[in-house]
Design a protein around this motif. Structure first.
Motif, short mmCIF file in Angstrom:
data_model
loop_
_atom_site.label_atom_id
_atom_site.label_comp_id
_atom_site.label_asym_id
_atom_site.label_seq_id
_atom_site.Cartn_x
_atom_site.Cartn_y
_atom_site.Cartn_z
N VAL A 91 0.82 -1.21 0.00
CA VAL A 91 0.00 0.00 0.00
C VAL A 91 0.86 1.26 0.00
CG1 VAL A 91 -1.66 1.31 1.40
CG2 VAL A 91 -1.97 -1.14 1.06
N SER A 92 1.99 1.23 0.68
CA SER A 92 2.84 2.42 0.80
C SER A 92 3.86 2.54 -0.34
CB SER A 92 3.59 2.39 2.13
OG SER A 92 4.60 1.39 2.10
N ASN A 93 3.81 1.62 -1.29
CA ASN A 93 4.80 1.60 -2.37
C ASN A 93 6.22 1.46 -1.83
OD1 ASN A 93 3.02 1.82 -4.62
ND2 ASN A 93 2.75 3.98 -4.11
N GLY A 94 6.36 0.66 -0.79
CA GLY A 94 7.68 0.33 -0.27
C GLY A 94 8.26 1.29 0.75
N THR A 95 7.47 2.23 1.25
CA THR A 95 8.01 3.15 2.25
C THR A 95 7.74 2.69 3.68
OG1 THR A 95 6.02 4.54 2.23
CG2 THR A 95 7.83 5.14 0.72
N GLU A 96 6.83 1.74 3.83
CA GLU A 96 6.50 1.17 5.15
C GLU A 96 6.41 -0.34 5.00
OE1 GLU A 96 2.95 2.86 6.80
OE2 GLU A 96 3.51 4.87 6.18
N GLY A 97 6.41 -1.03 6.14
CA GLY A 97 6.23 -2.47 6.12
C GLY A 97 7.42 -3.19 5.52
N THR A 98 7.22 -4.47 5.23
CA THR A 98 8.28 -5.30 4.69
C THR A 98 7.68 -6.59 4.15
OG1 THR A 98 10.38 -6.39 5.20
CG2 THR A 98 8.77 -6.36 6.95
N TYR A 99 8.37 -7.18 3.21
CA TYR A 99 7.98 -8.50 2.74
C TYR A 99 8.53 -9.55 3.71
CZ TYR A 99 6.01 -7.33 -1.81
OH TYR A 99 5.22 -6.86 -2.82
N PRO A 100 7.85 -10.70 3.82
CA PRO A 100 8.30 -11.74 4.75
C PRO A 100 9.75 -12.17 4.53
CG PRO A 100 6.09 -12.24 4.00
CD PRO A 100 6.57 -11.06 3.19
N HIS A 101 10.17 -12.34 3.28
CA HIS A 101 11.55 -12.80 3.04
C HIS A 101 12.56 -11.74 3.46
CE1 HIS A 101 10.89 -10.44 -0.64
NE2 HIS A 101 12.21 -10.31 -0.67
N GLU A 102 12.21 -10.48 3.32
CA GLU A 102 13.11 -9.39 3.73
C GLU A 102 13.23 -9.35 5.25
OE1 GLU A 102 13.67 -4.77 2.42
OE2 GLU A 102 11.65 -5.39 2.96
N LEU A 103 12.11 -9.50 5.94
CA LEU A 103 12.13 -9.55 7.41
C LEU A 103 12.93 -10.75 7.89
CD1 LEU A 103 11.13 -8.50 10.16
CD2 LEU A 103 9.08 -9.92 9.83
N ARG A 104 12.71 -11.89 7.27
CA ARG A 104 13.41 -13.12 7.66
C ARG A 104 14.92 -12.97 7.50
NH1 ARG A 104 10.05 -16.12 5.49
NH2 ARG A 104 10.81 -16.10 3.36
N THR A 105 15.36 -12.43 6.36
CA THR A 105 16.79 -12.23 6.11
C THR A 105 17.38 -11.27 7.13
OG1 THR A 105 16.50 -12.68 3.76
CG2 THR A 105 18.46 -11.44 4.38
N ASP A 106 16.67 -10.19 7.38
CA ASP A 106 17.13 -9.18 8.34
C ASP A 106 17.25 -9.77 9.74
OD1 ASP A 106 17.32 -5.98 8.73
OD2 ASP A 106 16.26 -6.88 10.42
N LEU A 107 16.23 -10.50 10.17
CA LEU A 107 16.27 -11.06 11.53
C LEU A 107 17.30 -12.17 11.68
CD1 LEU A 107 12.51 -11.05 12.52
CD2 LEU A 107 14.37 -9.77 13.59
N ASN A 108 17.51 -12.95 10.65
CA ASN A 108 18.57 -13.97 10.73
C ASN A 108 19.93 -13.32 10.93
OD1 ASN A 108 16.86 -16.19 10.56
ND2 ASN A 108 17.00 -16.29 8.33
N ALA A 109 20.19 -12.24 10.19
CA ALA A 109 21.46 -11.52 10.36
C ALA A 109 21.54 -10.87 11.73
CB ALA A 109 21.61 -10.46 9.26
N ALA A 110 20.44 -10.30 12.20
CA ALA A 110 20.43 -9.67 13.53
C ALA A 110 20.65 -10.71 14.62
CB ALA A 110 19.11 -8.94 13.75
N ALA A 111 20.07 -11.89 14.46
CA ALA A 111 20.25 -12.96 15.45
C ALA A 111 21.70 -13.42 15.49
CB ALA A 111 19.31 -14.13 15.14
N ASP A 112 22.30 -13.57 14.33
CA ASP A 112 23.72 -13.96 14.28
C ASP A 112 24.60 -12.93 14.96
OD1 ASP A 112 23.05 -16.25 12.87
OD2 ASP A 112 23.67 -15.46 10.92
N ARG A 113 24.33 -11.66 14.69
CA ARG A 113 25.12 -10.57 15.28
C ARG A 113 24.92 -10.52 16.80
NH1 ARG A 113 29.51 -7.76 15.55
NH2 ARG A 113 29.23 -5.59 16.07
N ALA A 114 23.67 -10.64 17.25
CA ALA A 114 23.39 -10.60 18.69
C ALA A 114 24.07 -11.77 19.40
CB ALA A 114 21.88 -10.62 18.94
N ARG A 115 24.07 -12.94 18.77
CA ARG A 115 24.72 -14.12 19.38
C ARG A 115 26.23 -13.91 19.44
NH1 ARG A 115 24.56 -16.51 23.24
NH2 ARG A 115 22.34 -16.57 22.91
#
Length: 154
Positions: free
Chosen positions: A74-98
């Motif tokens: 709805v925002s044309n990419g200025t808000e929200g996220t696609y599931p695969h983008e969130l997943r990739t981001d969180l996997n990297a964040a989890a690795d960094r936090a660990r």
């Protein structure tokens, strides 16, 4: 296969999401200045973390979960996220936090945060045939709404 230890601690996961967002607001501009992160990447990371907070705040509050994918569309990419983008981001964040928690082995807060980010990443995994956090959150919100409606009718 059982989930991570904090997978069911929705308030803790909402707090971890907020911490990720706060870290990005504080640290990413410095990383851009140092040339370690592009401005576009920093903007994307902030958008993703903002969507993560909206999602987990709604889940922890028992409301229907924020729909990050629809927000993206709805925002044309200025808000929200696609599931695969969130997943990739969180996997990297989890690795960094660990990595940071392991580096500071005596820091219980760092270890707890790493566990929470791992649980957020686990919840972002693709839907399976059993359940998914968004499905559970929708059911939880519907149950709460039916209880509220039942009390109002009484």
């Amino acid at each position: 296969m059982p989930g991570p230890a904090l997978a069911s601690d929705w308030p803790a996961l909402a707090r971890a999401a907020r911490r990720i967002l706060d870290q990005r607001r504080t640290l990413d501009p410095q990383q851009v200045e140092k040339g370690r992160l592009t401005a576009a990447d920093a903007t994307a990371r902030l958008r993703i973390a903002t969507a993560l907070v909206a999602q987990w705040d709604s889940i922890a509050a028992g409301r229907p979960p924020y729909d990050a994918e629809t927000a993206w569309i709805v925002s044309n990419g200025t808000e929200g996220t696609y599931p695969h983008e969130l997943r990739t981001d969180l996997n990297a964040a989890a690795d960094r936090a660990r990595t940071l928690a392991d580096r500071h082995g005596e820091d219980a807060d760092a270890a707890h945060f790493a566990e929470a980010v791992a649980a957020l990443a686990w919840h972002a995994r693709p839907r399976d045939h059993i359940s998914h956090i968004l499905d559970v959150a929708h059911a939880n919100a519907a149950w709460r709404a039916s209880r509220t409606e039942g009390r109002a009718a009484a």
